[in-house]
Design a protein around this motif. Structure first.
Motif, mmCIF file in Angstrom:
data_model
loop_
_atom_site.group_PDB
_atom_site.id
_atom_site.type_symbol
_atom_site.label_atom_id
_atom_site.label_comp_id
_atom_site.label_asym_id
_atom_site.label_seq_id
_atom_site.Cartn_x
_atom_site.Cartn_y
_atom_site.Cartn_z
ATOM 1 N N PHE A 1 0.843 -1.188 0.000
ATOM 2 C CA PHE A 1 0.000 0.000 0.000
ATOM 3 C C PHE A 1 0.882 1.244 0.000
ATOM 4 O O PHE A 1 1.660 1.471 0.936
ATOM 5 N N ASN A 2 0.771 2.037 -1.040
ATOM 6 C CA ASN A 2 1.558 3.252 -1.184
ATOM 7 C C ASN A 2 0.654 4.466 -1.004
ATOM 8 O O ASN A 2 -0.328 4.617 -1.726
ATOM 9 N N TYR A 3 0.969 5.301 -0.040
ATOM 10 C CA TYR A 3 0.139 6.477 0.217
ATOM 11 C C TYR A 3 0.981 7.601 0.796
ATOM 12 O O TYR A 3 2.087 7.387 1.303
ATOM 13 N N ASN A 4 0.445 8.798 0.718
ATOM 14 C CA ASN A 4 1.100 9.997 1.241
ATOM 15 C C ASN A 4 0.047 10.886 1.876
ATOM 16 O O ASN A 4 -0.844 11.392 1.184
ATOM 17 N N LEU A 5 0.127 11.074 3.173
ATOM 18 C CA LEU A 5 -0.851 11.867 3.905
ATOM 19 C C LEU A 5 -0.401 13.306 4.117
ATOM 20 O O LEU A 5 -1.134 14.092 4.724
ATOM 21 N N LEU A 6 0.778 13.663 3.621
ATOM 22 C CA LEU A 6 1.298 15.025 3.767
ATOM 23 C C LEU A 6 1.185 15.743 2.432
ATOM 24 O O LEU A 6 1.966 15.471 1.512
ATOM 25 N N PRO A 7 0.221 16.646 2.287
ATOM 26 C CA PRO A 7 0.014 17.300 0.989
ATOM 27 C C PRO A 7 0.999 18.428 0.728
ATOM 28 O O PRO A 7 1.554 19.022 1.655
ATOM 29 N N PHE A 8 1.212 18.698 -0.562
ATOM 30 C CA PHE A 8 1.951 19.870 -1.049
ATOM 31 C C PHE A 8 3.409 19.891 -0.570
ATOM 32 O O PHE A 8 3.965 20.949 -0.280
ATOM 33 N N ILE A 9 4.028 18.731 -0.481
ATOM 34 C CA ILE A 9 5.442 18.652 -0.156
ATOM 35 C C ILE A 9 6.159 18.077 -1.367
ATOM 36 O O ILE A 9 5.975 16.917 -1.729
ATOM 37 N N GLY A 10 6.979 18.897 -2.002
ATOM 38 C CA GLY A 10 7.670 18.480 -3.207
ATOM 39 C C GLY A 10 6.749 18.280 -4.390
ATOM 40 O O GLY A 10 7.041 17.473 -5.280
ATOM 41 N N SER A 11 5.639 19.005 -4.394
ATOM 42 C CA SER A 11 4.642 18.832 -5.450
ATOM 43 C C SER A 11 5.016 19.629 -6.698
ATOM 44 O O SER A 11 5.691 20.647 -6.628
ATOM 45 N N SER A 12 4.547 19.153 -7.834
ATOM 46 C CA SER A 12 4.715 19.859 -9.100
ATOM 47 C C SER A 12 3.407 20.548 -9.463
ATOM 48 O O SER A 12 2.322 20.038 -9.176
ATOM 49 N N ILE A 13 3.501 21.694 -10.102
ATOM 50 C CA ILE A 13 2.317 22.491 -10.406
ATOM 51 C C ILE A 13 1.439 21.820 -11.459
ATOM 52 O O ILE A 13 0.210 21.948 -11.428
ATOM 53 N N VAL A 14 2.049 21.069 -12.372
ATOM 54 C CA VAL A 14 1.272 20.459 -13.458
ATOM 55 C C VAL A 14 0.289 19.413 -12.943
ATOM 56 O O VAL A 14 -0.905 19.468 -13.274
ATOM 57 N N PRO A 15 0.717 18.425 -12.126
ATOM 58 C CA PRO A 15 -0.270 17.466 -11.590
ATOM 59 C C PRO A 15 -1.358 18.124 -10.755
ATOM 60 O O PRO A 15 -2.515 17.676 -10.765
ATOM 61 N N ILE A 16 -1.007 19.184 -10.037
ATOM 62 C CA ILE A 16 -2.012 19.889 -9.232
ATOM 63 C C ILE A 16 -3.078 20.498 -10.130
ATOM 64 O O ILE A 16 -4.288 20.363 -9.873
ATOM 65 N N LEU A 17 -2.662 21.166 -11.191
ATOM 66 C CA LEU A 17 -3.614 21.782 -12.115
ATOM 67 C C LEU A 17 -4.459 20.718 -12.825
ATOM 68 O O LEU A 17 -5.659 20.917 -13.043
ATOM 69 N N LEU A 18 -3.843 19.595 -13.158
ATOM 70 C CA LEU A 18 -4.581 18.543 -13.851
ATOM 71 C C LEU A 18 -5.608 17.882 -12.935
ATOM 72 O O LEU A 18 -6.721 17.573 -13.362
ATOM 73 N N ASN A 19 -5.247 17.668 -11.668
ATOM 74 C CA ASN A 19 -6.210 17.125 -10.713
ATOM 75 C C ASN A 19 -7.361 18.094 -10.484
ATOM 76 O O ASN A 19 -8.511 17.679 -10.320
ATOM 77 N N PHE A 20 -7.049 19.365 -10.480
ATOM 78 C CA PHE A 20 -8.084 20.393 -10.339
ATOM 79 C C PHE A 20 -9.032 20.355 -11.540
ATOM 80 O O PHE A 20 -10.256 20.356 -11.386
#
Length: 208
Positions: A110-129
């Motif tokens: 099980f791979n998960y990350n409960l800490l948001p916006f750490i080392g994030s890229s702007i492109v995946p954020i915009l695409l998820n939005f």
């Protein structure tokens, strides 16, 4: 000293010409990198839409026929077009998130990350939005109970995002709190835009 100019008692630091060239080259590389990523995601989105179009239409036709047979619907309206678009969107959403192709297992890993916006890229954020923006936009157009009820739209968006992340967790993909938050925000933003457009049209009709 290279990179400095002395004017009286004031020292002005001037970047060397080679540094300017390097910074300009780095900026161009970053722009090309973001452009290539965006184009790859866009191509994947178009391909997923093509694959999901006919299945979404078939699902909507089945739903429409059932509603007609049970006398829940006897008229034809242009508003039903949004229902068809919604069905196509839902199938495309599940296709893009890999729900149809994942290999599910209860044994992990099980791979998960409960800490948001750490080392994030702007492109995946915009695409998820952007991925959940149509959901919030279409819900109030189709379901009367969602009109004027932003809490309900936000809950539905968050619940669907949570279920997708949960399925990805058991499907061997990475489940992230960041995706859940951005998806919910995208759905809520779609509702705000839809409500603003509808209110503007209503005010214009009243003015006429």
């Amino acid at each position: 000293i290279p990179g400095r100019i002395y004017v009286g008692f004031v020292t002005l630091r001037v970047p060397p010409y080679s540094l300017l060239l390097y910074m300009n080259s780095l900026r161009i590389r970053c722009q090309l990198y973001l452009y290539n990523i965006s184009m790859n995601y866009m191509i994947k989105g178009i391909q997923a839409l093509k694959e999901s179009f006919f299945l979404g239409i078939i699902i909507y036709i089945v739903i429409f026929v059932l509603l007609y047979l049970f006398k829940k619907r006897r008229t034809i309206s242009w508003n039903y077009m949004f229902e068809g678009i919604f069905c196509i969107y839902c199938v495309t959403l599940l296709n893009l998130t890999g729900i149809f192709t994942l290999s599910y297992s209860l044994n992990g890993p099980f791979n998960y990350n409960l800490l948001p916006f750490i080392g994030s890229s702007i492109v995946p954020i915009l695409l998820n939005f952007a991925l959940f923006f149509p959901l919030g936009f279409l819900l109030p157009l189709i379901f009367r109970s969602c009109r004027g009820n932003w809490k309900k739209v936000a809950i539905i968006s968050g619940l669907i995002s949570f279920l997708i992340e949960l399925l990805q967790l058991f499907g061997g993909r990475y489940a992230e709190m960041e995706d859940f938050l951005i998806n919910t925000l995208g759905g809520f933003s779609g509702y705000i835009v839809c409500t603003a457009i509808c209110e503007r049209k209503t005010n214009r009709r009243k003015a006429v």
